[in-house]
Design an enzyme around this catalytic site. Structure first.
Site, mmCIF file in Angstrom:
data_model
loop_
_atom_site.group_PDB
_atom_site.id
_atom_site.type_symbol
_atom_site.label_atom_id
_atom_site.label_comp_id
_atom_site.label_asym_id
_atom_site.label_seq_id
_atom_site.Cartn_x
_atom_site.Cartn_y
_atom_site.Cartn_z
ATOM 1 N N PRO A 222 0.806 -1.243 0.000
ATOM 2 C CA PRO A 222 0.000 0.000 0.000
ATOM 3 C C PRO A 222 0.829 1.278 0.000
ATOM 4 O O PRO A 222 0.280 2.368 0.022
ATOM 5 C CB PRO A 222 -0.781 -0.117 1.314
ATOM 6 N N GLY A 223 2.180 1.129 0.024
ATOM 7 C CA GLY A 223 3.007 2.327 -0.122
ATOM 8 C C GLY A 223 4.001 2.583 0.987
ATOM 9 O O GLY A 223 4.479 3.705 1.146
ATOM 10 N N ASP A 260 1.936 -5.138 -13.440
ATOM 11 C CA ASP A 260 2.781 -6.143 -12.796
ATOM 12 C C ASP A 260 4.208 -5.601 -12.745
ATOM 13 O O ASP A 260 4.767 -5.193 -13.765
ATOM 14 C CB ASP A 260 2.721 -7.434 -13.628
ATOM 15 N N LYS A 306 13.500 -12.689 -0.539
ATOM 16 C CA LYS A 306 12.871 -13.565 0.457
ATOM 17 C C LYS A 306 13.677 -14.861 0.540
ATOM 18 O O LYS A 306 14.099 -15.412 -0.487
ATOM 19 C CB LYS A 306 11.420 -13.862 0.075
#
EC number: 2.1.1.186
Length: 366
Positions: A222-223, A260, A306
């Site tokens: 969300p930023g 994307d 990750k």
């Protein structure tokens, strides 16, 4: 003093041990790592008596991924008498450090150590005074002298030693103390802020994190990361199919592109920063980052990889080697650093900076 203590995130002791064993071995400083799971630290014991000092002088601390801090130590001090813990500690440090610039009394970053940390903070003041009287510490703090470390692993039980101020973490326990900004859309914002502190020297912030720069945030929703760029008055392309926080859109500095992140291609040629925190396989992210760097689509990038459940050090090393190989193949000079930050979890944060050489008849940039 042949032991080096490395502080790390609890649960990542094996990765920290594998890394220091590998990188010390490359410099022919041989030894073995003592590992206790979830302890938050590793001890690398060198076979030669002076190799601990040699290791923390010669191996760049910035090249370590899983260590938050390191320092060379002597034997473990045990059963410190509660009525006088100071005298044995001063005795261990006399003749080892002279006129040190700073004292840090620390513990590992575990829940069990929280009570001990309170003691360390209270103990620092009288210990500092005693070390100054003994000549172990200078009469005033100075960043140019070695840092004296007293590392408690249990009540009445500590290691004593030192690190070099030009080759360590400047932060207490290796952890920058950052406050979560209430207006940020997510806590992930602290990852990028910490990365700026760790990877970019403070005296270069005005030049490299400057007003009016253009930046791209891949996987922005969300930023949290976009917030850090906006806070520094940059213009940001935030790329994500998910929605951005309205507070960021209201600044007028953010262009939200519903695409994307793996397919987005920039149209501007003056993008200073690209940042990326996408939940995806590390090899796929590394390939995308290499593509951006090879094509000169940005000057600098900070991104997260990750980690898998097993062979995490090997996986990160492989991904970084792939990026380096791509840069080498295209004749691109770049500086790569990686670190598991305090605000990272099962991930590491990577910073890559393209360096353009001044060549006659060619523009310095792109």
């Amino acid at each position: 003093m042949n032991k080096v203590v490395l502080l790390c995130r609890p649960g990542f002791e094996k990765e920290c041990a594998a890394e220091i064993t590998d990188k010390a071995g490359q410099r022919e400083i041989f030894g073995f790592a003592r590992v206790k799971e979830n302890s938050g630290y590793v001890i690398y014991e060198c076979y030669q008596p002076d190799d601990g000092d040699k290791l923390i002088r010669e191996l760049p601390f910035s090249s370590l991924i899983f260590a938050r801090q390191w320092f060379v130590v002597g034997e473990l001090l045990q059963h410190l008498p509660p009525e006088d813990r100071i005298t044995p500690i001063v005795g261990m440090l006399q003749g080892v450090v002279e006129k040190g610039g700073e004292l840090r009394v620390e513990v590992a970053d575990t829940n069990e150590s929280k009570e001990l940390l309170k003691f360390c903070r209270k103990f620092t003041v009288p210990l500092r005074a005693a070390l100054r009287d003994a000549g172990v510490l200078a009469n005033y703090e100075t960043p140019k002298r070695p840092v004296v470390h007293v590392f408690f692993i249990a009540p009445g039980c500590c290691y004593t030693g030192y690190s070099y101020s030009n080759n360590n973490s400047p932060f207490y326990m290796g952890i920058p103390r950052l406050k979560f900004p209430a207006e940020a859309p997510s806590r992930s914002t602290l990852k990028l802020e910490e990365a700026f502190h760790v990877f970019i020297p403070a005296d270069e912030w005005d030049e490299r994190l400057a007003n009016g720069m253009w930046a791209v945030d891949l996987g922005a929703c969300p930023g949290g990361w976009t917030y850090q760029l906006v806070k520094r008055n940059m213009w940001v392309y935030s790329v994500d199919n998910g929605p951005m926080a309205q507070s960021l859109m209201d600044t007028g500095q953010v262009t939200w592109l519903r695409e994307d992140g793996f397919k987005f291609r920039p149209t501007r040629s003056n993008i200073s920063w690209m940042v990326c925190d996408m939940v995806e396989k590390p090899a796929k992210v590394a390939a995308l980052m290499a593509q951006w760097l090879v094509n000169g689509w940005c000057r600098e990038t900070i991104f997260n990889l990750k980690l898998p459940m097993k062979k995490r050090y090997e996986e990160v090393s492989h991904n970084l080697a792939y990026i380096q190989a791509q840069l080498d193949e295209h004749g691109i000079n770049a500086q790569i650093q990686a670190r598991q930050l305090y605000h990272d979890r099962e991930e590491v944060t990577v910073h890559v900076r393209r360096i353009w050489a001044a060549v006659g008849g060619r523009r310095d940039e792109r």
